[in-house]
Design an enzyme around this catalytic site. Structure first.
Site, short mmCIF file in Angstrom:
data_model
loop_
_atom_site.label_atom_id
_atom_site.label_comp_id
_atom_site.label_asym_id
_atom_site.label_seq_id
_atom_site.Cartn_x
_atom_site.Cartn_y
_atom_site.Cartn_z
N LYS A 92 0.84 -1.21 0.00
CA LYS A 92 0.00 0.00 0.00
C LYS A 92 0.87 1.26 0.00
O LYS A 92 0.61 2.19 -0.75
CB LYS A 92 -0.90 0.03 1.25
CG LYS A 92 -1.67 1.35 1.38
CD LYS A 92 -2.45 1.42 2.66
CE LYS A 92 -1.74 2.18 3.75
NZ LYS A 92 -1.75 3.65 3.59
N ASN A 93 1.90 1.26 0.83
CA ASN A 93 2.71 2.47 0.96
C ASN A 93 3.55 2.74 -0.29
O ASN A 93 4.13 3.81 -0.43
CB ASN A 93 3.63 2.39 2.19
CG ASN A 93 2.85 2.53 3.48
OD1 ASN A 93 1.67 2.87 3.47
ND2 ASN A 93 3.50 2.25 4.61
N CYS A 122 -4.21 14.51 12.05
CA CYS A 122 -4.91 13.24 11.94
C CYS A 122 -4.74 12.54 13.28
O CYS A 122 -4.02 13.02 14.14
CB CYS A 122 -4.38 12.39 10.81
SG CYS A 122 -2.93 11.48 11.20
N ARG A 174 1.38 15.92 12.07
CA ARG A 174 1.84 15.67 10.70
C ARG A 174 1.93 16.95 9.84
O ARG A 174 1.19 17.11 8.87
CB ARG A 174 0.97 14.61 10.04
CG ARG A 174 0.98 13.32 10.84
CD ARG A 174 0.13 12.26 10.22
NE ARG A 174 0.86 11.43 9.27
CZ ARG A 174 0.35 10.34 8.73
NH1 ARG A 174 -0.87 9.96 9.01
NH2 ARG A 174 1.06 9.62 7.90
N LEU A 180 8.44 20.41 5.48
CA LEU A 180 9.56 19.88 4.70
C LEU A 180 9.25 19.87 3.20
O LEU A 180 10.10 20.16 2.36
CB LEU A 180 9.90 18.45 5.15
CG LEU A 180 10.97 18.30 6.23
CD1 LEU A 180 10.63 19.09 7.48
CD2 LEU A 180 11.18 16.84 6.58
N ASP A 226 4.83 1.68 11.58
CA ASP A 226 3.60 0.97 11.21
C ASP A 226 3.51 -0.42 11.84
O ASP A 226 2.46 -1.07 11.77
CB ASP A 226 3.51 0.82 9.68
CG ASP A 226 3.12 2.12 9.01
OD1 ASP A 226 2.64 3.03 9.70
OD2 ASP A 226 3.29 2.22 7.78
N ARG A 249 -8.83 0.12 4.58
CA ARG A 249 -7.97 1.08 3.89
C ARG A 249 -6.65 0.43 3.49
O ARG A 249 -6.06 0.80 2.48
CB ARG A 249 -7.64 2.27 4.81
CG ARG A 249 -8.75 3.30 4.90
CD ARG A 249 -8.22 4.53 5.62
NE ARG A 249 -6.90 4.88 5.09
CZ ARG A 249 -5.91 5.39 5.80
NH1 ARG A 249 -6.07 5.65 7.08
NH2 ARG A 249 -4.75 5.67 5.25
C1 UD1 Z 1 5.33 7.91 8.10
C2 UD1 Z 1 6.40 6.88 8.37
C3 UD1 Z 1 6.19 5.74 7.40
C4 UD1 Z 1 4.76 5.21 7.58
C5 UD1 Z 1 3.72 6.32 7.44
C6 UD1 Z 1 2.30 5.89 7.78
C7 UD1 Z 1 8.76 7.17 8.95
C8 UD1 Z 1 9.98 7.99 8.77
N1 UD1 Z 1 7.70 7.52 8.22
O1 UD1 Z 1 5.44 8.35 6.76
O2 UD1 Z 1 7.11 4.73 7.66
O3 UD1 Z 1 4.48 4.22 6.64
O4 UD1 Z 1 4.06 7.37 8.33
O5 UD1 Z 1 2.19 5.50 9.09
O6 UD1 Z 1 8.74 6.23 9.70
N2 UD1 Z 1 7.13 15.72 9.42
C9 UD1 Z 1 7.26 17.08 9.63
N3 UD1 Z 1 7.19 17.92 8.54
C10 UD1 Z 1 6.99 17.47 7.27
C11 UD1 Z 1 6.88 16.07 7.05
C12 UD1 Z 1 6.95 15.23 8.16
O7 UD1 Z 1 7.43 17.53 10.75
O8 UD1 Z 1 6.92 18.27 6.34
C13 UD1 Z 1 7.22 14.79 10.57
C14 UD1 Z 1 5.95 13.99 10.78
O9 UD1 Z 1 4.99 14.68 11.54
C15 UD1 Z 1 6.50 12.77 11.49
C16 UD1 Z 1 7.87 12.57 10.84
O10 UD1 Z 1 8.21 13.83 10.28
O11 UD1 Z 1 6.68 13.04 12.85
C17 UD1 Z 1 7.90 11.53 9.75
O12 UD1 Z 1 6.87 11.84 8.83
P1 UD1 Z 1 6.77 11.27 7.37
O13 UD1 Z 1 7.78 10.20 7.15
O14 UD1 Z 1 6.69 12.39 6.41
O15 UD1 Z 1 5.33 10.66 7.42
P2 UD1 Z 1 4.76 9.73 6.36
O16 UD1 Z 1 5.24 10.01 4.99
O17 UD1 Z 1 3.31 9.72 6.62
#
Ligand code: UD1
Length: 423
Positions: free
Chosen positions: A22-23, A120, A125, A129, A310, A402
């Site tokens: 899925k990811n 969420c 989140r 970045l 996850d 989902r």
């Molecule tokens: C994350 C997980 C991924 C998992 C997915 C769904 C990691 C590194 N990422 O991916 O393995 O499959 O959730 O559960 O394990 N963040 C910021 N600013 C940004 C983007 C991210 O502060 O612009 C923070 C997020 O809030 C979080 C961390 O960075 O604390 C990692 O986020 P990110 O990897 O971007 O989240 P997903 O892509 O959803």
């Protein structure tokens, strides 16, 4: 609304075929917006999330078609013309991956209006970045009325992007954007998750020039256009991990076909410490549960190759009945312990200290009605239900749908007493 009902206590035995990831499939479908040619994705899972994303891409002008039925089935995306560059709140709030269209839209159409995803259940989140990275590539970004309004007159330009920490989503988006940006981009502190490697490999097949996949530094030479491709999606390490934990939790004996141990990453050594046996068979990974109680084992979630966030909740499911006290630390999301309250309803003994759950193993869990709170929490309740004595009834299974393909069918096929009831 459907409920999943489980009569626990049956060891799982047999074979389970692991689905496509899925990811990976969600960003791969989004990557289909980067080209006017057809992108064929094979081995894709049939999930509520892929159907939701198909609708989003359809609204932007892409023809998205599912084909086949069975192993190797897939989905194609063809975005000959983009008819819209706007992704409204209704879509992005439903599924966060819709936000990722920002990268391809900006790279190909030089503009995008994409709703902020909002918070969420598992944490705030933020998207700083993504926005900082795209600004470094020359995009003008105004955040207004809950929307990211981005333009890149004359197209994106290559940049050096140093992420302060690893973000899977931001890596996907910046990698896609850099493929069509003028010049050579360098992304440091990039995510090295297998799903990022899979998306990068597909982009390479589409003509992208990406170096460093699987490492923390990506170097990308922008090209003028990308073509279509035919790509088979990597298997779902998170689904595989959940099944491996369900097997261990029920003292079962199951071969997970289509994967090898590497795909499980840090879960494999943690499961061995917990007393499970894992061995490769050539066609898959054989998992045998511990004979007696599992052994309490600490884990800390980290970006890949560390222990996946996850799999934090599903691992806690196994630890509920382990012998001893295990400390489970969550470092990726600040609020990813909603399953704790529900596990307590089944008799688990868990306390929270900041980012750490302290799980004191109990001899037994007992079935009860529980509620799924998010995607990965819901599979944990399935694992706990399979371990528990008596009947567990899980409400709000749309969370499960989902991300897990036909989970009750897959688990029934290896002996679990599990079924779905429409309420
Ligand atoms: C994350 C997980 C991924 C998992 C997915 C769904 C990691 C590194 N990422 O991916 O393995 O499959 O959730 O559960 O394990 N963040 C910021 N600013 C940004 C983007 C991210 O502060 O612009 C923070 C997020 O809030 C979080 C961390 O960075 O604390 C990692 O986020 P990110 O990897 O971007 O989240 P997903 O892509 O959803």
């Amino acid at each position: 609304m459907d409920e999943i009902v489980i009569e626990g206590g049956v060891p799982l035995r047999g074979e389970i075929a692991v689905s496509g990831s899925k990811n990976a499939v969600l960003p791969l479908m989004v990557a289909g917006l980067l080209t006017d040619e057809k992108l064929v994705l094979r081995g894709t899972p049939r999930l509520a999330d892929t159907r939701t994303l198909a609708k989003v891409l359809g609204e932007l002008g892409a023809a998205v078609e599912e084909f086949g039925d069975g192993p190797g089935e897939g989905v194609s995306v063809q975005a000959t013309d983009l008819v819209s560059t706007r992704a409204p709140y209704e879509w992005v709030s439903k599924m966060r991956a819709s936000f990722w269209v920002l990268g391809p839209l900006l790279a190909r159409a030089h503009q995008a209006q994409v709703s902020l995803p909002g918070g969420c259940a598992i944490g705030t989140r933020p998207v700083d970045l993504y926005l900082n990275g795209l600004e470094a590539m020359g995009a003008d970004i105004v955040v207004e009325g809950g929307y990211v309004n981005a333009t890149a007159k004359g197209g994106l330009k290559a940049a050096r992007v140093d992420f302060p920490f690893v973000s899977v989503g931001a890596t996907h988006v910046l990698m896609m954007a850099a493929c069509l940006a003028k010049g050579t981009s360098v992304i440091t502190n990039a995510a090295s998750e297998p799903e990022v490697v899979d998306v990068g490999t597909c982009l390479q097949a589409m003509g992208a020039k990406i170096d460093g996949l699987g490492t923390r530094t990506l170097t990308i030479d922008g090209v003028a256009r990308l073509s279509g491709a035919d790509h088979t999606v990597t298997r779902d390490r998170i689904e595989a991990g959940a099944f491996a934990l369900a097997v261990a939790a029920t003292h079962g004996d199951v071969t997970l076909t289509g994967i090898d141990e590497n795909l499980l990453g840090a879960l494999a050594p943690a499961m061995r410490l917990a007393g499970a046996e894992l061995s490769e068979t050539g066609t898959g990974l054989h998992v045998k549960g511990p004979r007696g109680r599992a052994i309490a084992t600490p884990v800390t979630t980290e970006p890949y190759p560390g222990f996946a966030t996850d799999l934090q909740a599903p691992f806690m499911g196994l630890m509920c009945c382990a012998d001893g006290v295990s400390r489970i630390r969550e470092t990726i999301f600040e609020n990813r312990f909603m399953h704790v309250q529900e596990l307590a309803r089944l008799g688990a003994d868990i306390s929270l200290e900041g980012d750490t759950a302290i799980v004191t193993g109990v001899e037994k869990l007992f079935g009860a009605p529980v509620m799924a709170t998010d995607l990965r929490a819901s599979v944990t309740l399935v694992i706990a239900g399979l371990m528990a004595e008596g009947q567990t009834r899980i409400a709000r299974v749309y969370h499960l749908d989902r991300g897990y393909e036909r989970i009750e069918e897959k688990l029934s096929a290896v002996g679990a007493k599990i079924w779905r009831e429409s309420q």
